[in-house]
Design an enzyme around this catalytic site. Sequence first.
Site, PDB file in Angstrom:
ATOM      1  N   GLU A 179      51.046 -46.256 -50.214  1.00 31.13           N
ATOM      2  CA  GLU A 179      49.747 -45.765 -50.724  1.00 31.13           C
ATOM      3  C   GLU A 179      48.825 -46.896 -51.147  1.00 31.13           C
ATOM      4  O   GLU A 179      47.660 -46.668 -51.447  1.00 31.13           O
ATOM      5  CB  GLU A 179      49.986 -44.769 -51.868  1.00 31.13           C
ATOM      6  CG  GLU A 179      50.287 -45.361 -53.241  1.00 31.13           C
ATOM      7  CD  GLU A 179      51.719 -45.866 -53.422  1.00 31.13           C
ATOM      8  OE1 GLU A 179      52.472 -45.952 -52.431  1.00 31.13           O
ATOM      9  OE2 GLU A 179      52.081 -46.187 -54.568  1.00 31.13           O
ATOM     10  N   HIS A 226      54.807 -50.091 -51.363  1.00 29.64           N
ATOM     11  CA  HIS A 226      53.894 -48.990 -51.690  1.00 29.64           C
ATOM     12  C   HIS A 226      52.988 -48.662 -50.501  1.00 29.64           C
ATOM     13  O   HIS A 226      51.951 -49.301 -50.349  1.00 29.64           O
ATOM     14  CB  HIS A 226      53.043 -49.355 -52.908  1.00 29.64           C
ATOM     15  CG  HIS A 226      53.821 -49.405 -54.177  1.00 29.64           C
ATOM     16  ND1 HIS A 226      53.970 -48.307 -54.988  1.00 29.64           N
ATOM     17  CD2 HIS A 226      54.529 -50.401 -54.752  1.00 29.64           C
ATOM     18  CE1 HIS A 226      54.728 -48.629 -56.028  1.00 29.64           C
ATOM     19  NE2 HIS A 226      55.089 -49.890 -55.908  1.00 29.64           N
ATOM     20  N   CYS A 239      59.272 -46.872 -54.103  1.00 32.66           N
ATOM     21  CA  CYS A 239      59.547 -47.835 -55.185  1.00 32.66           C
ATOM     22  C   CYS A 239      60.699 -47.350 -56.068  1.00 32.66           C
ATOM     23  O   CYS A 239      61.830 -47.313 -55.623  1.00 32.66           O
ATOM     24  CB  CYS A 239      58.274 -48.110 -55.980  1.00 32.66           C
ATOM     25  SG  CYS A 239      58.384 -49.580 -57.006  1.00 32.66           S
TER      26      CYS A 239
END
Lengths: 205, 264
Positions: free
Chosen positions: A189, A187, A79
């Site tokens: 994650e 993202h 990001c």
Amino acid sequence: MIALIDYGMGNLRSVAKALEAAGAQEVKVTAHAKVIAKAQKLVLPGVGAMNEAIAELKKLKLAEVIKEHIFKKPFLGICLGLQLLFTESEEGGRTLGLGVFEGRVKRFSNKLKVPHMGWNNIRTQNSELRTQKCFALNNIPANAHFYFCHSYYVVPEDKSLIATTTEYGGEFVSSISKDNLFACQFHPEKSQSVGLRLLENFVRL
Amino acid sequence: MLTKRIIPCLDVKDGRVVKGVKFLHLKDAGDPVLVAKRYEQDQADELVFLDISASAENRGIILDVVRRTAENVFMPLTVGGGIRDLADIRNLLNAGADKVSINTAAVKHPELIKEASGKFGSQCIVVAIDGKKRPQCLPVRQAGTVHSPQWEVYINGGRTPAELDAVAWAKKAERLGAGEILLTSMDADGTKNGYDLHLTKAITDAVNIPVIASGGAGKKEDFYTVLTESGADAALAASLFHYQELTIKEVKEYLKKKGVPVRC
């Protein structure tokens, strides 16, 4: 040891836990140049405003050590950690980035809903923008959906950096890669199993 | 292509899921982390935790829930309920929340939206709006014109009218830096007669940030209608998914068949 660079922009806990779930043995959340220099791998995460981020990195004296080690060891940017690598951003007037790569960070058109928020698919092949194969996308479906949450996107000068693109009111660059460096706007994650697989590719490198 | 999101909401009280979850195959159906995992497997696009703990001490318990969730579930998590100030927001984000949803405190202190989005980024500041149709403004036909309805904003869990027009408040919230609006129709909530398309459309027409529609989902067609006719970017449901009257998978497969872009 993977150094997860902490410069006070957003929660790093999710990233650390996801790296561990992807098989990382040791993840150190750190703001120390020495730890970054010693680490085998680097992760630069971050959400929020680019001008504040770069100010924090400079205050913590981390800009130099990141630039020094970015091509020496596997690097993952997420990001803001992608946007920071470029020359400059429109955010906060005109903000200078780390300048690892030539290029600009631009805001999405006001005709679109901004932030670009939610699950969108990546494209690994297309005709207009050149895209290349990279380690992080190993075993990732060509059309996989990842979670995005951002208002700005990168425009690299060197199109050969582009690893994936994504459609949002036009095609934008959703990840770049060069050798053992991978940086993405989405993202991993937060992208469930496909995101963990991408992190696994990085952890195993 | 950006997909439409289906978002389950969990009401969490004193660290436990309430509303009487009846999940099968769960040893402890009251543990938010286990329920979150179940929703992850079911391909929920995000999760919302609404903390409805009554006392301030018990509200602290949500931080532990968020921490444990972030360790086990790798998907976007929004947490709302009882958030008063920047410190509350910081604590939730540090515990692992991706976004916080602010309702009463934003109405009482609109500058909180500005401060919070300036500090943490618009992308993590969701303004929750509970709207209810103003009775005196029901559509009236007068000489061929239709007066559009208006909606009153309610705070304190729907108990107190804020004397704010929902559309005007949504615009103001966007201007102050909100990154998303979580819009609940109090008229539709609990009815299972479908989302409030009027209210949702009025809000999505007025702002240029994503809007999550909430309240009224009773069948899979309701998701289709709100996502195709009202401009909503996401649809949220609580009890419907809690009681497994519908699974997220069923909803998504239906939407996909009908040509709505979803991730499944």
